[in-house]
Design a protein around this motif. Structure first.
Motif, PDB file in Angstrom:
ATOM      1  N   MET A   1       0.823  -1.202   0.000  1.00  0.00           N
ATOM      2  CA  MET A   1       0.000   0.000   0.000  1.00  0.00           C
ATOM      3  C   MET A   1       0.866   1.265   0.000  1.00  0.00           C
ATOM      4  O   MET A   1       0.555   2.205  -0.718  1.00  0.00           O
ATOM      5  N   LYS A   2       1.937   1.230   0.817  1.00  0.00           N
ATOM      6  CA  LYS A   2       2.823   2.387   0.877  1.00  0.00           C
ATOM      7  C   LYS A   2       3.505   2.627  -0.465  1.00  0.00           C
ATOM      8  O   LYS A   2       3.671   3.767  -0.878  1.00  0.00           O
ATOM      9  N   SER A   3       3.913   1.548  -1.129  1.00  0.00           N
ATOM     10  CA  SER A   3       4.607   1.704  -2.415  1.00  0.00           C
ATOM     11  C   SER A   3       3.674   2.286  -3.483  1.00  0.00           C
ATOM     12  O   SER A   3       4.115   3.050  -4.337  1.00  0.00           O
ATOM     13  N   LYS A   4       2.402   1.948  -3.457  1.00  0.00           N
ATOM     14  CA  LYS A   4       1.445   2.529  -4.397  1.00  0.00           C
ATOM     15  C   LYS A   4       1.289   4.025  -4.136  1.00  0.00           C
ATOM     16  O   LYS A   4       1.192   4.825  -5.075  1.00  0.00           O
ATOM     17  N   LYS A   5       1.269   4.405  -2.880  1.00  0.00           N
ATOM     18  CA  LYS A   5       1.127   5.820  -2.506  1.00  0.00           C
ATOM     19  C   LYS A   5       2.328   6.620  -3.013  1.00  0.00           C
ATOM     20  O   LYS A   5       2.179   7.691  -3.587  1.00  0.00           O
TER      21      LYS A   5
END
Length: 132
Positions: A1-5
Motif C-alpha cells: 500500500m505504501k509503495s502505491k502511494k
C-alpha cells in the motif's frame, strides 16, 4: 500500500514538472546580435510603410527581437484585426527571417506563436516610433 502511494506521488510530481516545462517559453532569437545582421527593414501595416533601418536602429531592434518569448504554436492570429509590424532581417550569411509582432502573437517565418506580451509590445512601440 505504501509503495502505491509513493508511486502516485512520484507520477504526480513528474506530471507537474512536465506541465511547468511545457508552459515555459522559448526565446528563438536569444543569441541574435546586430553584428550578424547585414540589413533590416520594418513594415508597418497599416499604414503600409516600409523603413530601412540604420545601424543604431538595427542594434535596438536586435536587442528587442532577442527578448521575444514564444509559447505554443497558434495560427489564430489571422482571426485578429490590428496593426502588425514586420521586421525583415537579412543575415550576414545570406539567410533571411521575417518576424511579425502582432500582440499577443508573433509570427516567425510564417509560423504563428502565442507570445509574452511585454517584449512584443516593446517591438511594436519601437517600430511605431520609427514612423514618427
Amino acid at each position: 500500500m505504501k509503495s502505491k502511494k509513493y508511486a502516485v506521488i512520484v507520477i504526480v510530481i513528474i506530471l507537474l514538472v512536465l506541465a511547468a516545462v511545457m508552459m515555459m517559453g522559448k526565446r528563438p532569437f536569444r543569441s541574435l546580435k546586430a553584428e550578424q545582421i547585414a540589413s533590416m527593414t520594418v513594415t508597418l501595416t497599416p499604414p503600409d510603410v516600409t523603413i530601412e533601418l540604420e545601424p543604431e536602429q538595427i542594434q535596438q531592434a536586435a536587442t528587442l527581437i532577442s527578448q521575444i518569448v514564444t509559447y505554443q504554436k497558434d495560427q489564430s492570429y489571422t482571426d485578429y484585426a490590428g496593426q502588425g509590424v514586420i521586421f525583415t532581417i537579412t543575415m550576414t550569411d545570406g539567410t533571411k527571417h521575417s518576424i511579425m509582432g502582432y500582440n499577443p502573437f508573433v509570427v516567425i517565418d510564417g509560423v504563428g506563436y502565442r507570445t509574452k506580451q511585454e517584449p512584443c509590445e516593446q517591438l511594436n512601440r519601437f517600430a511605431n516610433e520609427l514612423l514618427g
